[in-house]
Design an enzyme around this catalytic site. Sequence first.
Site, PDB file in Angstrom:
ATOM      1  N   ASP A   1      39.002 -45.687 -50.600  1.00 14.08           N
ATOM      2  CA  ASP A   1      39.561 -45.880 -49.261  1.00 14.08           C
ATOM      3  C   ASP A   1      38.673 -46.765 -48.384  1.00 14.08           C
ATOM      4  O   ASP A   1      38.310 -46.386 -47.282  1.00 14.08           O
ATOM      5  CB  ASP A   1      39.737 -44.477 -48.649  1.00 14.08           C
ATOM      6  CG  ASP A   1      40.372 -44.504 -47.276  1.00 14.08           C
ATOM      7  OD1 ASP A   1      41.254 -45.355 -47.054  1.00 14.08           O
ATOM      8  OD2 ASP A   1      39.978 -43.682 -46.435  1.00 14.08           O
TER       9      ASP A   1
ATOM     10  N   GLU B   1      34.299 -37.882 -55.503  1.00  9.98           N
ATOM     11  CA  GLU B   1      35.667 -37.467 -55.782  1.00  9.98           C
ATOM     12  C   GLU B   1      36.229 -38.072 -57.069  1.00  9.98           C
ATOM     13  O   GLU B   1      37.310 -38.677 -57.056  1.00  9.98           O
ATOM     14  CB  GLU B   1      36.579 -37.791 -54.599  1.00  9.98           C
ATOM     15  CG  GLU B   1      36.211 -37.023 -53.354  1.00  9.98           C
ATOM     16  CD  GLU B   1      37.237 -37.166 -52.221  1.00  9.98           C
ATOM     17  OE1 GLU B   1      38.178 -37.964 -52.362  1.00  9.98           O
ATOM     18  OE2 GLU B   1      37.075 -36.465 -51.201  1.00  9.98           O
TER      19      GLU B   1
ATOM     20  N   TYR C   1      39.722 -31.553 -46.315  1.00 12.33           N
ATOM     21  CA  TYR C   1      40.402 -32.067 -45.108  1.00 12.33           C
ATOM     22  C   TYR C   1      41.490 -31.096 -44.683  1.00 12.33           C
ATOM     23  O   TYR C   1      42.660 -31.458 -44.569  1.00 12.33           O
ATOM     24  CB  TYR C   1      40.968 -33.466 -45.408  1.00 12.33           C
ATOM     25  CG  TYR C   1      39.876 -34.513 -45.437  1.00 12.33           C
ATOM     26  CD1 TYR C   1      39.477 -35.169 -44.282  1.00 12.33           C
ATOM     27  CD2 TYR C   1      39.209 -34.814 -46.615  1.00 12.33           C
ATOM     28  CE1 TYR C   1      38.460 -36.112 -44.296  1.00 12.33           C
ATOM     29  CE2 TYR C   1      38.184 -35.753 -46.640  1.00 12.33           C
ATOM     30  CZ  TYR C   1      37.817 -36.395 -45.474  1.00 12.33           C
ATOM     31  OH  TYR C   1      36.800 -37.327 -45.486  1.00 12.33           O
TER      32      TYR C   1
ATOM     33  N   GLU D   1      32.173 -33.866 -46.608  1.00 10.26           N
ATOM     34  CA  GLU D   1      33.121 -34.628 -45.774  1.00 10.26           C
ATOM     35  C   GLU D   1      34.069 -33.648 -45.097  1.00 10.26           C
ATOM     36  O   GLU D   1      34.480 -32.654 -45.705  1.00 10.26           O
ATOM     37  CB  GLU D   1      33.996 -35.578 -46.614  1.00 10.26           C
ATOM     38  CG  GLU D   1      33.319 -36.813 -47.089  1.00 10.26           C
ATOM     39  CD  GLU D   1      34.253 -37.747 -47.878  1.00 10.26           C
ATOM     40  OE1 GLU D   1      35.471 -37.755 -47.606  1.00 10.26           O
ATOM     41  OE2 GLU D   1      33.746 -38.445 -48.762  1.00 10.26           O
TER      42      GLU D   1
HETATM   43  C1  GCB Z   1      37.815 -38.845 -48.845  1.00  5.28           C
HETATM   44  C2  GCB Z   1      37.035 -39.959 -49.409  1.00  5.28           C
HETATM   45  C3  GCB Z   1      36.758 -41.043 -48.392  1.00  5.28           C
HETATM   46  C4  GCB Z   1      38.017 -41.300 -47.559  1.00  5.28           C
HETATM   47  C5  GCB Z   1      38.353 -40.031 -46.814  1.00  5.28           C
HETATM   48  C6  GCB Z   1      39.628 -40.189 -45.977  1.00  5.28           C
HETATM   49  O1  GCB Z   1      37.877 -37.775 -49.385  1.00  5.28           O
HETATM   50  O2  GCB Z   1      35.843 -39.535 -50.018  1.00  5.28           O
HETATM   51  O3  GCB Z   1      36.350 -42.194 -49.074  1.00  5.28           O
HETATM   52  O4  GCB Z   1      37.857 -42.365 -46.686  1.00  5.28           O
HETATM   53  O5  GCB Z   1      38.564 -39.000 -47.730  1.00  5.28           O
HETATM   54  O6  GCB Z   1      39.533 -40.490 -44.802  1.00  5.28           O
HETATM   55  O7  GCB Z   1      40.687 -40.045 -46.545  1.00  5.28           O
END
Ligand code: GCB
Length: 657
Positions: A212, A456, A509, A545
């Site tokens: 990403d 990931e 997330y 994260e």
């Molecule tokens: C993740 C990734 C990261 C992305 C982020 C997102 O899990 O490790 O590279 O930018 O989520 O914002 O989706």
Amino acid sequence: MVGTPARCCAALGALLWGCALLGRGALALQGGTLYPRESPSRERKELDGLWSFRADLSASRRRGFEEQWYRRPLRESGPTLDMPVPSSFNDVGQDGQLRNFVGWVWYEREVILPERWTQDLRTRVVLRVGSAHYYAIMWVNGVHVAEHEGGHLPFEADISKLVQTGPLSSCRVTIAVNNTLTPHTLPPGTILYKTDTSKYPKGYFVQDINFDFFNYAGLHRPVLLYTTPTAYIDDITVTTDVDQDTGLVNYQIVTQGSKHFELEVRLLDAEGNVVAQGTGGRGQLQVPNARLWWPYLMHKDPAYLYSLEVRMTAQTVMGPMADFYTLPVGIRTVAVTETQFLINGKPFYFHGVNKHEDSDIRGKGFDWALLMKDFNLLRWLGANSFRTSHYPYAEEVMQLCDRYGIVVIDECPGVGIVLAESFGNQSLQHHLQVMEELVRRDKNHPAVVMWSVANEPSSALQPAGYYFKTVISHTKALDPTRPVTFVTNSNYAADLGVPYVDVICVNSYYSWYHDYGHLEVIELQLQTQFESWHRAYRKPIIQSEYGAETIAGLHEDPPLMFSEEYQKSLLARYHAVLDEKRKEYVVGELIWNFADFMTNQTPQRVLGNKKGIFTRQRQPKSAAFLLRDRYWRLANETLEPGAGPRSLCLQSSPLRV
Ligand code: GCB
């Protein structure tokens, strides 16, 4: 030197994308990669500035090789652009075709060399590239000198023989760079040919990626020439330990160019006093009452650095020679228990960020002003750490981390390893090589406390167990002094790589990619996440994260997705659980992301990823203030009572710049 132009072109004839990718680049890796520093025996000449540039727009992308553009000045084979170095080439121009270009681009620069470099045969002249993304081939005066795979680590070539052949005092440096990613590159990618002629023109293809961030390309970091004597210090490895009040500095030195030499080492404190000395290629220096390297905000005097001065005196057929190199050294220890991450024997809690090398116009191009702004923001925030998501950052970044006490989880470009074919032997061999290059480059930084071999990956796929066991054990063999991890988003019961890590790094997330809009589920889901992982593995955990997409200036209360209020609420709910679990086994939290950054265009992204707590221009969103309050509070808890800097931590402008 590696190969000849003829060999090189034969290899290139067989491919369209990504050059040979046959490991020939490994030849450019022999020896150490000590950062080029000036010393009484070493000079530097930076080649930053405007280079001549051309993208090979031919359908095959091979015209440059067929016409041997490296043989003559680039302007003689066609039109050129002025291109700044260091910088990504993508966002500099007004040409949409260049922004999304995939294939070979050509850079060229004429350099005038000091006469001594070309006349004095006791001088060794080295050409060094900090980073060329992704595959690079380098020529000097039309002669092939190096080839390198991988966009985030340096490579170099000894060009002495080429520049010391006659009265010529100029040299022409040509570097061809290919940004193509294949299933076996790191990061991996795929070229998709779109063959339905009712929808796409003939030969149409796109670069597909599973990560990403925008695949910026070009000469991203400084290119420079430096000299050493022909008998020289090639590599230094320092590891440190502490025995009560005594600091132990173990050193190992590799030399080249003479069998008859002596080595002297001296360790100097910050005031320039010699505190220990030794001789020979390996040994241990003992430093009574050593001042340890402590992370920022963990100690009233963080980031203390000694200097290791190495002096080599050699006898050669050309007479006596001396080489000098000075390496900054921080004395510290790192250890991991079932529930803690220890620095100098004390529990360390990572309160920091994930970053990207990314900014307007220059893309991933190195820039001192941006770098200092970022470090000033990190210190303003009270961040004590970051992860180099998702690739190694510039060496200058690592040096600043040493200097300011910012702790680093040093990640290799193993991001987007999701296809089964990216777990095969070819990928694995390359991954092992990248870890070697990374450890070789960054092993002496006290700020680096852990290696991360991937982000990931599909770690629940069957081959992932063997793959990560191999990469992690290889990394531990290269550096037995630091823990190793990779960052997972797999289910705890299915992940086949985590058995081999020292610290579990989990991305999640909640209430963003899952149950979006439902902030109320975060606490329960996060608790379940931590408890499941810890019950299964009894290892410390970092929330590596978490975050929410946020458009700066968008306000909604009660919070709605994409608003600043939603980002703040999401973070605060994570923090409530983190505050409970950090009393047990959670050893860190790294926000996603420090700043907004560019990505591929997709329906989910509005001009890039907007999960930054700062905008791409480094202006704070509301969440930055929330996080700042939290980080300073966490720092304040860590400091020993009476240590003095509590008040320092609470000052509104706590920086001593
Ligand atoms: C993740 C990734 C990261 C992305 C982020 C997102 O899990 O490790 O590279 O930018 O989520 O914002 O989706």
